[in-house]
Motif scaffolding. Structure first.
Motif, PDB file in Angstrom:
ATOM      1  N   ASP A  25       0.831  -1.211   0.000  1.00 53.05           N
ATOM      2  CA  ASP A  25       0.000   0.000   0.000  1.00 53.05           C
ATOM      3  C   ASP A  25       0.866   1.261   0.000  1.00 53.05           C
ATOM      4  OD1 ASP A  25      -2.338  -1.468   0.007  1.00 53.05           O
ATOM      5  OD2 ASP A  25      -2.792  -1.108   2.130  1.00 53.05           O
ATOM      6  N   ILE A  26       1.891   1.275   0.827  1.00 53.80           N
ATOM      7  CA  ILE A  26       2.773   2.444   0.910  1.00 53.80           C
ATOM      8  C   ILE A  26       3.513   2.645  -0.407  1.00 53.80           C
ATOM      9  CG2 ILE A  26       4.845   3.386   2.031  1.00 53.80           C
ATOM     10  CD1 ILE A  26       3.850   1.911   4.622  1.00 53.80           C
ATOM     11  N   LEU A  27       4.056   1.562  -0.939  1.00 53.78           N
ATOM     12  CA  LEU A  27       4.849   1.666  -2.164  1.00 53.78           C
ATOM     13  C   LEU A  27       4.005   2.027  -3.382  1.00 53.78           C
ATOM     14  CD1 LEU A  27       7.344  -1.294  -1.684  1.00 53.78           C
ATOM     15  CD2 LEU A  27       7.747   1.155  -1.325  1.00 53.78           C
ATOM     16  N   SER A  28       2.713   1.670  -3.358  1.00 56.02           N
ATOM     17  CA  SER A  28       1.853   2.000  -4.500  1.00 56.02           C
ATOM     18  C   SER A  28       1.132   3.340  -4.321  1.00 56.02           C
ATOM     19  CB  SER A  28       0.819   0.892  -4.723  1.00 56.02           C
ATOM     20  OG  SER A  28      -0.091   0.843  -3.638  1.00 56.02           O
ATOM     21  N   GLY A  29       1.325   3.994  -3.168  1.00 53.21           N
ATOM     22  CA  GLY A  29       0.684   5.286  -2.902  1.00 53.21           C
ATOM     23  C   GLY A  29       1.485   6.449  -3.447  1.00 53.21           C
ATOM     24  N   PRO A  30       1.127   7.683  -3.044  1.00 61.37           N
ATOM     25  CA  PRO A  30       1.784   8.875  -3.590  1.00 61.37           C
ATOM     26  C   PRO A  30       3.265   8.978  -3.228  1.00 61.37           C
ATOM     27  CG  PRO A  30       0.262   9.472  -1.821  1.00 61.37           C
ATOM     28  CD  PRO A  30       0.066   8.009  -2.103  1.00 61.37           C
ATOM     29  N   ARG A  31       3.683   8.334  -2.136  1.00 57.06           N
ATOM     30  CA  ARG A  31       5.093   8.405  -1.739  1.00 57.06           C
ATOM     31  C   ARG A  31       5.962   7.509  -2.618  1.00 57.06           C
ATOM     32  NH1 ARG A  31       2.106   7.770   2.589  1.00 57.06           N
ATOM     33  NH2 ARG A  31       1.982   9.479   4.041  1.00 57.06           N
ATOM     34  N   GLY A  32       5.494   6.272  -2.805  1.00 52.59           N
ATOM     35  CA  GLY A  32       6.225   5.332  -3.643  1.00 52.59           C
ATOM     36  C   GLY A  32       7.504   4.788  -3.036  1.00 52.59           C
ATOM     37  N   ASN A  33       7.741   5.051  -1.734  1.00 52.76           N
ATOM     38  CA  ASN A  33       8.958   4.544  -1.095  1.00 52.76           C
ATOM     39  C   ASN A  33       8.738   4.399   0.409  1.00 52.76           C
ATOM     40  OD1 ASN A  33       9.665   7.032   0.362  1.00 52.76           O
ATOM     41  ND2 ASN A  33      10.052   7.864  -1.661  1.00 52.76           N
ATOM     42  N   LEU A  34       9.715   3.813   1.080  1.00 52.52           N
ATOM     43  CA  LEU A  34       9.656   3.630   2.532  1.00 52.52           C
ATOM     44  C   LEU A  34      10.439   4.712   3.261  1.00 52.52           C
ATOM     45  CD1 LEU A  34      10.019  -0.163   3.364  1.00 52.52           C
ATOM     46  CD2 LEU A  34       8.071   1.322   3.730  1.00 52.52           C
ATOM     47  N   ASP A  35      10.719   5.815   2.603  1.00 51.32           N
ATOM     48  CA  ASP A  35      11.476   6.892   3.219  1.00 51.32           C
ATOM     49  C   ASP A  35      10.781   7.362   4.486  1.00 51.32           C
ATOM     50  OD1 ASP A  35      13.721   8.452   3.262  1.00 51.32           O
ATOM     51  OD2 ASP A  35      13.191   9.667   1.527  1.00 51.32           O
ATOM     52  N   GLY A  36      11.570   7.807   5.441  1.00 47.51           N
ATOM     53  CA  GLY A  36      11.011   8.345   6.669  1.00 47.51           C
ATOM     54  C   GLY A  36      10.598   7.269   7.649  1.00 47.51           C
ATOM     55  N   PRO A  37       9.479   7.468   8.315  1.00 49.50           N
ATOM     56  CA  PRO A  37       9.101   6.593   9.426  1.00 49.50           C
ATOM     57  C   PRO A  37       8.579   5.225   9.002  1.00 49.50           C
ATOM     58  CG  PRO A  37       7.332   8.110   9.002  1.00 49.50           C
ATOM     59  CD  PRO A  37       8.486   8.519   8.103  1.00 49.50           C
ATOM     60  N   PHE A  38       8.295   5.053   7.730  1.00 48.02           N
ATOM     61  CA  PHE A  38       7.649   3.819   7.283  1.00 48.02           C
ATOM     62  C   PHE A  38       8.550   2.613   7.464  1.00 48.02           C
ATOM     63  CE2 PHE A  38       5.784   7.392   5.088  1.00 48.02           C
ATOM     64  CZ  PHE A  38       4.502   7.298   5.595  1.00 48.02           C
ATOM     65  N   LEU A  39       9.841   2.812   7.425  1.00 45.68           N
ATOM     66  CA  LEU A  39      10.786   1.740   7.681  1.00 45.68           C
ATOM     67  C   LEU A  39      10.550   1.154   9.077  1.00 45.68           C
ATOM     68  CD1 LEU A  39      13.343   0.323   6.510  1.00 45.68           C
ATOM     69  CD2 LEU A  39      14.685   2.032   7.741  1.00 45.68           C
ATOM     70  N   ALA A  40      10.204   2.016  10.034  1.00 46.74           N
ATOM     71  CA  ALA A  40       9.886   1.554  11.395  1.00 46.74           C
ATOM     72  C   ALA A  40       8.437   1.102  11.493  1.00 46.74           C
ATOM     73  CB  ALA A  40      10.164   2.665  12.407  1.00 46.74           C
ATOM     74  N   TRP A  41       7.528   1.895  10.978  1.00 44.78           N
ATOM     75  CA  TRP A  41       6.103   1.612  11.157  1.00 44.78           C
ATOM     76  C   TRP A  41       5.664   0.288  10.544  1.00 44.78           C
ATOM     77  CZ3 TRP A  41       4.016   7.133   9.773  1.00 44.78           C
ATOM     78  CH2 TRP A  41       4.253   7.993  10.860  1.00 44.78           C
ATOM     79  N   VAL A  42       6.329  -0.157   9.487  1.00 52.23           N
ATOM     80  CA  VAL A  42       5.920  -1.403   8.856  1.00 52.23           C
ATOM     81  C   VAL A  42       6.075  -2.583   9.825  1.00 52.23           C
ATOM     82  CG1 VAL A  42       8.093  -2.078   7.742  1.00 52.23           C
ATOM     83  CG2 VAL A  42       5.902  -2.550   6.606  1.00 52.23           C
ATOM     84  N   HIS A  43       6.848  -2.405  10.902  1.00 48.30           N
ATOM     85  CA  HIS A  43       6.967  -3.440  11.933  1.00 48.30           C
ATOM     86  C   HIS A  43       5.676  -3.575  12.732  1.00 48.30           C
ATOM     87  CE1 HIS A  43      11.262  -4.540  11.634  1.00 48.30           C
ATOM     88  NE2 HIS A  43      11.328  -3.356  11.050  1.00 48.30           N
ATOM     89  N   SER A  44       4.814  -2.573  12.675  1.00 47.39           N
ATOM     90  CA  SER A  44       3.481  -2.619  13.275  1.00 47.39           C
ATOM     91  C   SER A  44       2.473  -2.302  12.174  1.00 47.39           C
ATOM     92  CB  SER A  44       3.352  -1.607  14.409  1.00 47.39           C
ATOM     93  OG  SER A  44       2.008  -1.551  14.867  1.00 47.39           O
ATOM     94  N   PRO A  45       1.977  -3.296  11.483  1.00 46.17           N
ATOM     95  CA  PRO A  45       1.136  -3.053  10.313  1.00 46.17           C
ATOM     96  C   PRO A  45      -0.096  -2.191  10.589  1.00 46.17           C
ATOM     97  CG  PRO A  45       1.778  -5.351  10.387  1.00 46.17           C
ATOM     98  CD  PRO A  45       2.245  -4.726  11.674  1.00 46.17           C
ATOM     99  N   GLN A  46      -0.731  -2.372  11.738  1.00 46.21           N
ATOM    100  CA  GLN A  46      -1.921  -1.563  12.029  1.00 46.21           C
ATOM    101  C   GLN A  46      -1.558  -0.085  12.169  1.00 46.21           C
ATOM    102  OE1 GLN A  46      -5.087  -2.358  11.941  1.00 46.21           O
ATOM    103  NE2 GLN A  46      -4.655  -4.492  11.445  1.00 46.21           N
TER     104      GLN A  46
END
Length: 186
Positions: A25-46
């Protein structure tokens, strides 16, 4: 851009189905990358799922011009001395029309000299809120008069969201490659 953090890297072998779904979802959204906090947040999917939707609104869909949103983000990054948040958003802020002198003053912790009154109002509201955890009536009234109630609500949302981003980046020591850090580490 290579990102690293304190958290273990996720790969196809270790990622859960929920983590994979959120990552997609993150990679297909407007950001298109895991830059920033998403690298951490993906450890908690909710958390990642909800936060990335709020973040997409705060970054791309408020009624504030991008220049003012980026000013709010940089004010937040400077307050929290959030390395990656600054590295990501300083170039965006400059491209959106913030002056180099304002960006540099924020990074150095100095009061910027603004040329535009709307920037004074955004920075004042953000600074007062961060310093006092409240906003005085005069600052509030000036912001509502300049932007309207809806935009002030959205501005506070931007500040809150990017404070969450800054805390995430700081706790998990998210770093962008070998770029020089904009702030001294404590």
């Amino acid at each position: 851009m290579t990102l690293r953090s304190r958290l273990p890297e996720l790969d196809d072998a270790t990622m859960s189905a929920e983590q994979r779904r959120v990552l997609d979802d993150i990679l297909s959204g407007p950001r298109g990358n895991l830059d920033g906090p998403f690298l951490a947040w993906v450890h908690s999917p909710q958390l990642a799922d909800h936060a990335q939707r709020l973040g997409a609104f705060c970054r791309y869909h408020t009624s504030l011009p991008l220049r003012l949103t980026e000013l709010a983000i940089l004010t937040t990054a400077a307050w929290w001395k959030s390395q990656a948040e600054w590295q990501i958003h300083a170039p965006i802020a400059l491209k959106a029309g913030l002056s180099e002198s304002v960006v540099e003053a924020l990074r150095e912790g100095r009061q910027p000299t603004f040329e535009r009154s709307d920037e004074v109002i955004v920075h004042r509201l953000a600074s007062v809120l961060y310093q006092h955890r409240r906003v005085d009536q005069a600052t509030y009234d000036r912001a509502v008069e300049a932007f309207g109630e809806e935009a002030v609500v959205e501005l506070v949302g931007v500040l809150g969201y990017y404070a969450l981003v800054a805390m995430t980046l700081n706790v998990f020591e998210v770093r962008r490659g070998d770029e020089p850090l904009p702030f001294d580490e404590p």
